[in-house]
Design a protein around this motif. Sequence first.
Motif, PDB file in Angstrom:
ATOM      1  N   PRO A  56      55.163  43.176  35.995  1.00 55.98           N
ATOM      2  CA  PRO A  56      53.999  42.639  36.700  1.00 55.98           C
ATOM      3  C   PRO A  56      53.522  41.292  36.157  1.00 55.98           C
ATOM      4  CG  PRO A  56      53.668  44.950  36.167  1.00 55.98           C
ATOM      5  CD  PRO A  56      54.916  44.515  35.460  1.00 55.98           C
ATOM      6  N   ALA A  57      53.757  41.026  34.880  1.00 54.38           N
ATOM      7  CA  ALA A  57      53.319  39.769  34.266  1.00 54.38           C
ATOM      8  C   ALA A  57      54.101  38.559  34.772  1.00 54.38           C
ATOM      9  CB  ALA A  57      53.443  39.857  32.745  1.00 54.38           C
ATOM     10  N   THR A  58      55.213  38.784  35.467  1.00 49.97           N
ATOM     11  CA  THR A  58      56.033  37.670  35.969  1.00 49.97           C
ATOM     12  C   THR A  58      55.673  37.272  37.396  1.00 49.97           C
ATOM     13  OG1 THR A  58      57.780  39.150  36.759  1.00 49.97           O
ATOM     14  CG2 THR A  58      57.959  38.342  34.470  1.00 49.97           C
ATOM     15  N   ALA A  59      54.581  37.793  37.927  1.00 51.58           N
ATOM     16  CA  ALA A  59      54.192  37.522  39.318  1.00 51.58           C
ATOM     17  C   ALA A  59      54.063  36.029  39.582  1.00 51.58           C
ATOM     18  CB  ALA A  59      52.878  38.222  39.643  1.00 51.58           C
ATOM     19  N   ALA A  60      54.613  35.596  40.710  1.00 46.92           N
ATOM     20  CA  ALA A  60      54.491  34.213  41.174  1.00 46.92           C
ATOM     21  C   ALA A  60      54.215  34.254  42.669  1.00 46.92           C
ATOM     22  CB  ALA A  60      55.766  33.430  40.886  1.00 46.92           C
ATOM     23  N   ALA A  61      53.176  33.555  43.099  1.00 45.60           N
ATOM     24  CA  ALA A  61      52.781  33.578  44.506  1.00 45.60           C
ATOM     25  C   ALA A  61      53.368  32.414  45.301  1.00 45.60           C
ATOM     26  CB  ALA A  61      51.267  33.572  44.611  1.00 45.60           C
ATOM     27  N   ASP A  62      54.425  31.827  44.800  1.00 49.66           N
ATOM     28  CA  ASP A  62      55.082  30.721  45.492  1.00 49.66           C
ATOM     29  C   ASP A  62      56.517  30.615  44.991  1.00 49.66           C
ATOM     30  OD1 ASP A  62      55.103  29.352  42.986  1.00 49.66           O
ATOM     31  OD2 ASP A  62      53.106  28.574  43.399  1.00 49.66           O
ATOM     32  N   PHE A  63      57.267  29.688  45.556  1.00 47.38           N
ATOM     33  CA  PHE A  63      58.620  29.419  45.088  1.00 47.38           C
ATOM     34  C   PHE A  63      58.646  28.031  44.481  1.00 47.38           C
ATOM     35  CE2 PHE A  63      59.888  32.722  48.187  1.00 47.38           C
ATOM     36  CZ  PHE A  63      60.529  33.562  47.294  1.00 47.38           C
ATOM     37  N   LEU A  64      58.774  27.989  43.185  1.00 51.38           N
ATOM     38  CA  LEU A  64      58.826  26.720  42.450  1.00 51.38           C
ATOM     39  C   LEU A  64      57.654  25.815  42.810  1.00 51.38           C
ATOM     40  CD1 LEU A  64      62.662  26.132  42.888  1.00 51.38           C
ATOM     41  CD2 LEU A  64      61.496  27.160  40.934  1.00 51.38           C
ATOM     42  N   GLY A  65      56.471  26.413  42.918  1.00 51.01           N
ATOM     43  CA  GLY A  65      55.268  25.652  43.199  1.00 51.01           C
ATOM     44  C   GLY A  65      55.026  25.345  44.661  1.00 51.01           C
ATOM     45  N   VAL A  66      55.892  25.814  45.543  1.00 49.81           N
ATOM     46  CA  VAL A  66      55.760  25.525  46.971  1.00 49.81           C
ATOM     47  C   VAL A  66      55.270  26.766  47.695  1.00 49.81           C
ATOM     48  CG1 VAL A  66      56.983  24.822  49.066  1.00 49.81           C
ATOM     49  CG2 VAL A  66      57.610  23.821  46.852  1.00 49.81           C
TER      50      VAL A  66
END
Length: 169
Positions: free
Chosen positions: A53-63
């Motif tokens: 869960p700590a690796t959550a990212a709400a975008d792809f490479l900032g996009v």
Amino acid sequence: MRHAIALIVLSTSMLLAGCAVAVTGRATKEVPAELFDPCILPEDALRSVNVDPATAAADFLGVQSEGWELCRWRSDWYFLSIFTTDTTVEELRARPKNTDFQPVEVGRRDAVTFRSIYESEADLCDLTYPSAVGTVIIRISTRGTKEQLEDPCAVSIRTARALDSYIPA
């Protein structure tokens, strides 16, 4: 006479206004008022499908992409990405790059898995189904140089079934 002219002007205006609002072309689709945000999935549910869960990212490479909600997490050998979109399952099926559609049941939902023709070594699999809060896509993709330990479609099916109760019908 003035009343007759006013009536003609009013009638003409109404006809023109009616023409102005007439729309031809493609029908519009119903879009959910708000797409489901997969980043709100509970941490224990994410751990149950072997992602951190700590690796959550709400975008792809900032996009970020308009018309999509997404969240991505990392496992030992793959990424789990969950998208919601106003793109329908039928529209996904119609895209020439999508292939190998296979029906599958996820709880009470009818879903399909599919692959992209651009994935040369079958290291990615999507599972999709419609919901009241947008079309849901669950993607499993092998991480870079990591060894693929299992078929990504098997992982996407298992993941979808495990997370099904957290995604609105």
